[in-house]
Enzyme design. Structure first.
Site, PDB file in Angstrom:
ATOM      1  N   ASP A  18       0.827  -1.208   0.000  1.00 46.36           N
ATOM      2  CA  ASP A  18       0.000   0.000   0.000  1.00 46.36           C
ATOM      3  C   ASP A  18       0.864   1.262   0.000  1.00 46.36           C
ATOM      4  OD1 ASP A  18      -2.387   1.290   0.029  1.00 46.36           O
ATOM      5  OD2 ASP A  18      -2.939   0.738   2.076  1.00 46.36           O
ATOM      6  N   ASN A  66     -10.116  -2.812  -7.129  1.00 42.36           N
ATOM      7  CA  ASN A  66      -9.300  -1.798  -7.809  1.00 42.36           C
ATOM      8  C   ASN A  66      -9.836  -1.394  -9.189  1.00 42.36           C
ATOM      9  OD1 ASN A  66      -6.089  -2.933  -6.454  1.00 42.36           O
ATOM     10  ND2 ASN A  66      -7.544  -1.418  -5.670  1.00 42.36           N
TER      11      ASN A  66
END
Ligand code: V07
Length: 241
Positions: A18, A66
């Site tokens: 991340d 995503n």
């Protein structure tokens, strides 16, 4: 003579990478530069994990959620496996690393699928660490798919209702091919977020968690070593006393 304690190295390490976009924005650069730098961090961490004797390194590269990102960014991300393998396959061969992928094929462009299959084929005889990309992966979808397949087998009288146990369910997960290392021992997440985000829900049942404030492009081999040291100092109980 000091004996090496191999039991203290987690066999299966999983990482939620991340903070790439945030890293780029902090530098006043476009988000794709963050993803590009993130790929270099993948190289560093893969090298160190393999040197430390990790058996499986699973990297969360793209989640089923995503797809909600801007189309331009999704398109760029879909090209990254191609770029990654163009650059790193020789290095993976040299280090005897085998490539694997878990995730869903739907919506992934053909050229991306082709690059991934090619890299898996090229490295299939390697006997060292497995570099396992979770690409277009979602934990709940994985469980739904496994449930459907098991229900189908019961309906077709291939198995009995009472044959359903943990080992059978495990055998229907996408991580089945990682046997005997399907379960995650150590989960690492970068960039300060402390949540699982639908990542390997079944496989993380007894894993130890490690959260780093560093953004993924800032991750290095030494940061991985720091995390592994923290793992070494933990007592795992698997629910027992
Ligand atoms: C991606 C670079 C690393 C940080 C995370 C975001 C950007 C490697 C891959 C990849 C995926 C599948 C595969 C081989 C390589 C990748 C995406 C993003 C979507 F088989 N890095 N990387 N995939 N980033």
């Amino acid at each position: 003579m000091e004996l090496e304690n191999n039991t203290a190295v987690p066999e299966h390490v999983a990482i939620i990478m991340d903070g790439n976009g945030r890293w780029a924005e902090q530098q006043g650069q476009p988000r794709k530069n963050g993803h590009e730098e993130g790929m270099e961090a993948v190289r560093r961490v893969t090298k160190r994990a393999s040197e430390r004797g990790v058996k499986v390194l699973t990297l969360y590269a793209f989640s089923t959620e995503n797809w909600k990102r801007p189309p331009q960014e999704v398109h760029f991300l879909m090209q990254l496996p191609i770029r990654f393998f163009d650059r790193f396959v020789p290095e993976l061969q040299e280090k005897n690393i085998r490539v694997n992928m878990i995730g869903f094929e739907d919506k992934v462009p053909g050229s991306t699928k082709k690059a991934i299959l090619k890299a898996m084929e090229q490295t299939k005889h390697n006997t060292g660490m497995i570099l396992n990309f979770a690409f277009n992966y979602g934990g709940r979808s994985e469980i739904v798919q496994a449930t459907k397949r098991i229900a189908e087998k019961v309906a077709n009288n291939e198995i009995d209702l009472n044959d359903i146990n943990e080992s059978l369910v495990e055998g229907h997960m996408l991580t089945h091919s990682l046997e005997p290392y399907q379960n995650v021992d150590f989960l690492i997440r970068s960039s300060g977020e402390q949540r699982l985000s639908n990542f390997l829900l079944w496989q993380n049942a007894y894993s130890e968690f490690y959260f780093s404030e560093l953004l993924w492009p800032e991750f290095t081999g030494d940061v991985l070593d720091e995390a592994l040291l923290s793992y070494k100092n933990r007592k795992r109980r698997y629910g027992a006393l």
